[in-house]
Design a protein around this motif. Structure first.
Motif, short mmCIF file in Angstrom:
data_model
loop_
_atom_site.label_atom_id
_atom_site.label_comp_id
_atom_site.label_asym_id
_atom_site.label_seq_id
_atom_site.Cartn_x
_atom_site.Cartn_y
_atom_site.Cartn_z
N THR A 96 0.83 -1.20 0.00
CA THR A 96 0.00 0.00 0.00
C THR A 96 0.86 1.25 0.00
N LEU A 97 0.61 2.14 -0.95
CA LEU A 97 1.30 3.42 -1.07
C LEU A 97 0.39 4.51 -0.53
N ILE A 114 -2.03 8.12 -10.37
CA ILE A 114 -2.44 6.94 -9.61
C ILE A 114 -3.10 5.92 -10.54
N VAL A 126 -3.29 1.88 -3.30
CA VAL A 126 -3.03 3.29 -3.00
C VAL A 126 -4.07 3.81 -2.03
N PHE A 286 6.35 5.02 -8.20
CA PHE A 286 5.36 6.08 -8.39
C PHE A 286 6.02 7.40 -8.75
#
Length: 306
Positions: A96-97, A114, A126, A286
């Motif tokens: 998870t970002l 995203i 995300v 990212f």
């Protein structure tokens, strides 16, 4: 033997058993031979028994040593595999970002980034927070932020990279400007109807630093820039928008830039993250994607260099 045993001691012991020598173990672990020797000696002292018979020609594992190896080797291998396969350590982008940005940057920039990110990396997730408040990276556990930063330097507890400049200017719709001719000087701005989500009076500035204060009474006041953009599109008056928010409307003719040589406000756009020595792969992946997107579609107007 009630005290916990240092895993580094067990790793050194297992390497000596596997290589049959202290020098071989040292080469495998990329440490000096003396470090391996001290580690084994410390483990033998903690266990209260020898683990190896040392001769001038070879090193032989004692029965206790062999039994210890059989018990700990599977756990050491499992631990090494688990560490090697952590999402942040592998080449696979997963986990998870946690991201944060202001409402305008989040909607106009981060949303597309995203979307590209989750399409490219199916195992990634995300969590995004849109907020104009000052965030606490440690408390909120954010990995990355896209923020507007004043002329003051970024906090020393963070690492920042400038990725653009946000510039705010005046805009109005062709319909409104047909009823109320566009101002030719800052002094004429106060004669117009206004919609605003910020504070008045305004200070207009030219590229050469010339400034003029503008006072105007807003007909409509809100607290959201996209609400203001809709009002401007519908001819409610003049208002302030970031140039990147208004760009598509200007290109389509839905909005017109007013007093184009004057700027209401400008600020650096910074990509900010905590000062890790090595950023997790999910973060660098990212970053790379976002920077590529910003290169294709810059936030900054042409005369403002990144």
């Amino acid at each position: 033997m009630g005290a916990p045993i240092d895993l580094n001691l067990l790793r050194a012991f297992a390497a000596v058993h596997g290589k049959g020598s202290f020098s071989g173990a040292a080469a495998e672990l990329s440490v000096p031979r003396s470090t391996v020797s001290r580690a084994v000696a410390a483990l033998e002292e903690q266990l209260g028994a020898p683990l190896f018979h040392r001769t001038t020609r070879r090193v032989l594992t004692t029965p206790l040593g062999r039994e210890l190896f059989e018990r700990v080797a599977p756990q050491l291998a499992s631990l090494s595999g688990a560490l090697a396969n952590l999402p942040d350590q592998s080449s696979v982008v997963s986990g998870t970002l946690r991201l944060t940005a202001t409402h305008d940057l989040g909607t106009m920039v981060m949303a597309e980034a995203i979307a590209r990110y989750v399409r490219r990396y199916p195992e990634a997730r995300v969590e995004m927070e849109l907020t104009d408040r000052v965030v606490d990276f440690a408390r909120d556990e954010f990995d990355l932020a896209l923020r507007l930063v004043s002329k003051r330097p970024v906090s020393p507890s963070l690492v920042g990279r400038k990725v653009g400049t946000v510039v705010l200017q005046l805009f109005g719709s062709p319909g409104y400007l047909a009823r109320h001719p566009a101002p030719r000087t800052p002094a004429e701005v106060s004669e117009h109807e206004w919609v605003t989500y910020g504070s008045l009076p305004l200070t207009l500035t030219t590229a050469r630093g010339k400034q003029r204060a503008v006072t105007a009474l807003p007909r409509v006041r809100g607290n959201d820039m996209f609400f203001q953009r809709e009002l401007l599109r519908n001819g409610c008056g003049l208002g302030v928008l970031p140039t990147f928010v208004a760009a598509e409307d200007v290109a389509s003719g839905a909005l017109v830039r007013v007093l184009p040589d004057w700027v209401v406000f400008s600020s650096r756009v910074m990509l900010v993250h905590p000062p890790h020595k090595q950023l997790p792969r999910k973060v660098t992946a990212f970053q790379e994607l976002l920077l590529d997107l910003l290169a294709q579609r810059p936030i900054s107007p042409a005369k403002y260099s990144v």
